[in-house]
Design a protein around this motif. Structure first.
Motif, PDB file in Angstrom:
ATOM      1  N   ASP A 149     -66.871  -3.601 -85.576  1.00 58.77           N
ATOM      2  CA  ASP A 149     -67.177  -3.160 -86.981  1.00 58.77           C
ATOM      3  C   ASP A 149     -67.152  -4.412 -87.903  1.00 58.77           C
ATOM      4  O   ASP A 149     -66.144  -4.977 -88.173  1.00 58.77           O
ATOM      5  CB  ASP A 149     -66.531  -2.313 -87.402  1.00 58.77           C
ATOM      6  N   PHE A 150     -68.190  -5.115 -87.840  1.00 59.86           N
ATOM      7  CA  PHE A 150     -68.373  -6.308 -88.846  1.00 59.86           C
ATOM      8  C   PHE A 150     -68.314  -6.053 -90.251  1.00 59.86           C
ATOM      9  O   PHE A 150     -69.369  -5.477 -90.749  1.00 59.86           O
ATOM     10  CB  PHE A 150     -69.465  -7.445 -88.322  1.00 59.86           C
ATOM     11  N   GLY A 151     -67.364  -6.481 -91.194  1.00 60.78           N
ATOM     12  CA  GLY A 151     -67.379  -6.403 -92.645  1.00 60.78           C
ATOM     13  C   GLY A 151     -66.702  -4.796 -92.855  1.00 60.78           C
ATOM     14  O   GLY A 151     -67.311  -4.056 -93.272  1.00 60.78           O
ATOM     15  N   CYS A 152     -65.702  -4.655 -91.947  1.00 60.64           N
ATOM     16  CA  CYS A 152     -65.130  -3.173 -91.831  1.00 60.64           C
ATOM     17  C   CYS A 152     -64.548  -2.718 -92.948  1.00 60.64           C
ATOM     18  O   CYS A 152     -64.413  -1.628 -93.290  1.00 60.64           O
ATOM     19  CB  CYS A 152     -64.254  -3.312 -90.608  1.00 60.64           C
ATOM     20  N   GLY A 153     -64.231  -3.635 -94.363  1.00 63.38           N
ATOM     21  CA  GLY A 153     -63.550  -3.396 -95.527  1.00 63.38           C
ATOM     22  C   GLY A 153     -62.330  -2.714 -94.854  1.00 63.38           C
ATOM     23  O   GLY A 153     -61.437  -3.211 -94.104  1.00 63.38           O
ATOM     24  N   ASP A 154     -61.988  -1.521 -95.453  1.00 66.95           N
ATOM     25  CA  ASP A 154     -60.780  -0.919 -95.356  1.00 66.95           C
ATOM     26  C   ASP A 154     -60.553  -0.100 -94.334  1.00 66.95           C
ATOM     27  O   ASP A 154     -59.750   0.884 -94.134  1.00 66.95           O
ATOM     28  CB  ASP A 154     -59.909  -0.230 -96.512  1.00 66.95           C
ATOM     29  N   GLY A 155     -61.658   0.129 -93.412  1.00 66.78           N
ATOM     30  CA  GLY A 155     -61.785   0.862 -92.221  1.00 66.78           C
ATOM     31  C   GLY A 155     -62.184   2.368 -92.518  1.00 66.78           C
ATOM     32  O   GLY A 155     -61.985   3.135 -91.601  1.00 66.78           O
ATOM     33  N   ARG A 156     -63.121   2.498 -93.563  1.00 72.59           N
ATOM     34  CA  ARG A 156     -63.748   3.403 -93.660  1.00 72.59           C
ATOM     35  C   ARG A 156     -64.411   4.311 -92.649  1.00 72.59           C
ATOM     36  O   ARG A 156     -64.372   5.566 -92.145  1.00 72.59           O
ATOM     37  CB  ARG A 156     -64.800   3.720 -94.907  1.00 72.59           C
ATOM     38  N   VAL A 157     -65.049   3.300 -91.713  1.00 70.27           N
ATOM     39  CA  VAL A 157     -65.793   3.565 -90.497  1.00 70.27           C
ATOM     40  C   VAL A 157     -65.059   3.241 -89.153  1.00 70.27           C
ATOM     41  O   VAL A 157     -65.312   4.079 -88.056  1.00 70.27           O
ATOM     42  CB  VAL A 157     -67.311   3.048 -90.529  1.00 70.27           C
ATOM     43  N   ALA A 158     -64.464   2.227 -89.344  1.00 66.69           N
ATOM     44  CA  ALA A 158     -63.727   1.521 -88.125  1.00 66.69           C
ATOM     45  C   ALA A 158     -62.780   2.660 -87.599  1.00 66.69           C
ATOM     46  O   ALA A 158     -62.547   2.951 -86.471  1.00 66.69           O
ATOM     47  CB  ALA A 158     -63.188   0.240 -88.155  1.00 66.69           C
ATOM     48  N   ILE A 159     -62.014   3.298 -88.444  1.00 66.10           N
ATOM     49  CA  ILE A 159     -60.899   4.267 -88.059  1.00 66.10           C
ATOM     50  C   ILE A 159     -61.304   5.483 -87.515  1.00 66.10           C
ATOM     51  O   ILE A 159     -61.046   5.692 -86.266  1.00 66.10           O
ATOM     52  CB  ILE A 159     -60.128   4.488 -89.315  1.00 66.10           C
ATOM     53  N   PRO A 160     -62.230   5.876 -87.992  1.00 74.16           N
ATOM     54  CA  PRO A 160     -62.893   7.386 -87.405  1.00 74.16           C
ATOM     55  C   PRO A 160     -63.511   7.134 -85.963  1.00 74.16           C
ATOM     56  O   PRO A 160     -63.622   7.574 -84.864  1.00 74.16           O
ATOM     57  CB  PRO A 160     -63.825   8.028 -88.245  1.00 74.16           C
ATOM     58  N   LEU A 178     -72.967   7.556 -85.689  1.00 69.33           N
ATOM     59  CA  LEU A 178     -73.222   6.000 -85.048  1.00 69.33           C
ATOM     60  C   LEU A 178     -73.006   6.486 -83.481  1.00 69.33           C
ATOM     61  O   LEU A 178     -73.476   6.068 -82.419  1.00 69.33           O
ATOM     62  CB  LEU A 178     -72.209   5.081 -85.398  1.00 69.33           C
ATOM     63  N   ALA A 179     -72.325   7.719 -83.489  1.00 70.94           N
ATOM     64  CA  ALA A 179     -71.808   8.127 -81.740  1.00 70.94           C
ATOM     65  C   ALA A 179     -73.288   8.421 -81.191  1.00 70.94           C
ATOM     66  O   ALA A 179     -73.371   8.670 -79.878  1.00 70.94           O
ATOM     67  CB  ALA A 179     -70.693   8.885 -81.808  1.00 70.94           C
ATOM     68  N   THR A 180     -74.284   8.906 -81.978  1.00 64.76           N
ATOM     69  CA  THR A 180     -75.314   9.394 -81.020  1.00 64.76           C
ATOM     70  C   THR A 180     -76.275   7.991 -80.646  1.00 64.76           C
ATOM     71  O   THR A 180     -77.172   8.209 -79.945  1.00 64.76           O
ATOM     72  CB  THR A 180     -76.304  10.140 -82.272  1.00 64.76           C
ATOM     73  N   VAL A 181     -75.695   6.998 -81.041  1.00 60.24           N
ATOM     74  CA  VAL A 181     -76.639   5.658 -80.477  1.00 60.24           C
ATOM     75  C   VAL A 181     -75.496   4.772 -79.815  1.00 60.24           C
ATOM     76  O   VAL A 181     -75.978   3.910 -78.928  1.00 60.24           O
ATOM     77  CB  VAL A 181     -77.448   5.050 -81.318  1.00 60.24           C
ATOM     78  N   ILE A 182     -74.216   5.285 -79.755  1.00 61.01           N
ATOM     79  CA  ILE A 182     -73.317   4.117 -79.201  1.00 61.01           C
ATOM     80  C   ILE A 182     -72.934   4.768 -77.955  1.00 61.01           C
ATOM     81  O   ILE A 182     -72.002   5.927 -78.192  1.00 61.01           O
ATOM     82  CB  ILE A 182     -72.308   3.525 -79.866  1.00 61.01           C
ATOM     83  N   PRO A 183     -72.902   4.260 -76.669  1.00 57.26           N
ATOM     84  CA  PRO A 183     -72.311   4.863 -75.656  1.00 57.26           C
ATOM     85  C   PRO A 183     -70.785   4.985 -75.545  1.00 57.26           C
ATOM     86  O   PRO A 183     -70.008   4.504 -76.197  1.00 57.26           O
ATOM     87  CB  PRO A 183     -72.625   3.987 -74.330  1.00 57.26           C
ATOM     88  N   GLY A 223     -66.940   8.322 -94.248  1.00 54.16           N
ATOM     89  CA  GLY A 223     -66.734   7.331 -93.042  1.00 54.16           C
ATOM     90  C   GLY A 223     -66.640   8.201 -91.759  1.00 54.16           C
ATOM     91  O   GLY A 223     -67.263   7.889 -90.654  1.00 54.16           O
ATOM     92  N   ARG A 224     -65.989   9.271 -91.719  1.00 51.08           N
ATOM     93  CA  ARG A 224     -65.988  10.207 -90.433  1.00 51.08           C
ATOM     94  C   ARG A 224     -67.583  10.575 -90.206  1.00 51.08           C
ATOM     95  O   ARG A 224     -67.934  10.732 -89.221  1.00 51.08           O
ATOM     96  CB  ARG A 224     -64.979  11.410 -90.728  1.00 51.08           C
ATOM     97  N   ALA A 225     -68.141  11.251 -91.168  1.00 49.80           N
ATOM     98  CA  ALA A 225     -69.681  11.705 -91.032  1.00 49.80           C
ATOM     99  C   ALA A 225     -70.479  10.440 -90.630  1.00 49.80           C
ATOM    100  O   ALA A 225     -71.406  10.584 -89.549  1.00 49.80           O
ATOM    101  CB  ALA A 225     -70.208  11.943 -92.248  1.00 49.80           C
ATOM    102  N   GLN A 226     -70.030   9.278 -90.813  1.00 46.86           N
ATOM    103  CA  GLN A 226     -71.012   8.175 -90.482  1.00 46.86           C
ATOM    104  C   GLN A 226     -70.590   7.661 -88.903  1.00 46.86           C
ATOM    105  O   GLN A 226     -71.600   7.245 -88.350  1.00 46.86           O
ATOM    106  CB  GLN A 226     -71.011   6.930 -91.376  1.00 46.86           C
ATOM    107  N   ALA A 227     -69.427   7.809 -88.634  1.00 46.77           N
ATOM    108  CA  ALA A 227     -68.912   7.507 -87.456  1.00 46.77           C
ATOM    109  C   ALA A 227     -69.463   8.555 -86.351  1.00 46.77           C
ATOM    110  O   ALA A 227     -69.911   8.231 -85.422  1.00 46.77           O
ATOM    111  CB  ALA A 227     -67.532   7.571 -87.142  1.00 46.77           C
TER     112      ALA A 227
END
Ligand SMILES: C[S@@+](CC[C@H](N)C(=O)[O-])C[C@H]1O[C@@H](n2cnc3c(N)ncnc32)[C@H](O)[C@@H]1O
Length: 199
Positions: free
Chosen positions: A52-63, A40-45, A33-37
């Motif tokens: 985060d739609f369908g965030c599950g338990d926050g694997r990507v949302a938290i980082p 994502l930061a390379t394309v999100i200002p 999740g940290r690696a994917q965040a």
């Protein structure tokens, strides 16, 4: 399977079924999740309002929140959101489907929407509808990162854990109708800019 069936299956899923890395180790799961965040930061200002739609338990949302984004974590499964809250009690969450997101936001729009490992489990009709709602929740010029795979042999998922793939033409038609312009990003997911439909 209907979207409701998929959502119900995820709500009842054993946490170890959520992601293949969970069967390797918890550490590997959260590291992914940290690696994917970071990707994502390379394309999100910086500092963007990100849903985060369908965030599950926050694997990507938290980082993502740890990177300084203003994150709203959305899921149709309250169980998933409860697990997220156990780990990150201060993160803003919303128990909703895409229609609920629009009702919640009203006239407000997000700078970016991320949806990983969610649409892949829905059929063509439900994925397309959900993507159109997510586009409606994004500012003009905003970014959507969608796990929305293409294939030379497109198929529809036939179970909650199955994967739906699209032909390039199907996806290009949907993008034009919904108002999504593909962005060349090098990321393993589709990256799109929100544009006027039909442009
Ligand atoms: C495979 S998990 C992915 C979780 C997270 N995105 C990740 O990459 O770790 C799929 C999640 O999407 C949620 N979900 C599936 N369809 C949904 C829908 N139509 N609306 C809201 N949430 C949905 C499920 O409840 C589940 O938590």
């Amino acid at each position: 399977m209907s979207a409701d069936d998929v959502i119900q299956a995820w709500d009842q899923a054993d946490p170890t079924s959520i992601h293949p890395l969970r069967q390797v180790s918890e550490e590997a799961y959260w590291d992914s999740g940290r690696a994917q965040a970071d990707m994502l930061a390379t394309v999100i200002p910086d500092g963007a309002k990100v849903l985060d739609f369908g965030c599950g338990d926050g694997r990507v949302a938290i980082p993502l929140a740890a990177l300084g984004y203003e994150v709203t974590a959305v899921d149709a499964s309250q169980r998933m959101l409860d697990r997220l809250a156990d780990r990150a009690p201060d993160l803003s969450t919303l128990h909703a489907t895409a229609d609920g997101v629009l009702n919640h936001l009203g006239r407000r729009k997000m700078d970016a929407i991320v949806s990983l490992a969610v649409l892949i489990h829905h059929d063509y009709k439900d994925s397309r509808y959900t993507i159109s709602r997510l586009r409606a929740a994004t500012k003009l010029g905003g970014i959507l990162v969608l796990d929305w795979p293409v294939s030379d042999q497109p198929t529809e998922a036939d179970s909650w854990i199955g994967v739906t793939t699209w032909s390039r033409q199907q996806q290009a038609d949907a993008c034009a109708e919904i108002g999504l312009e593909p962005v060349d990003s090098g990321l393993p997911w589709g990256v799109y800019r929100a544009v006027k439909a039909g442009s």
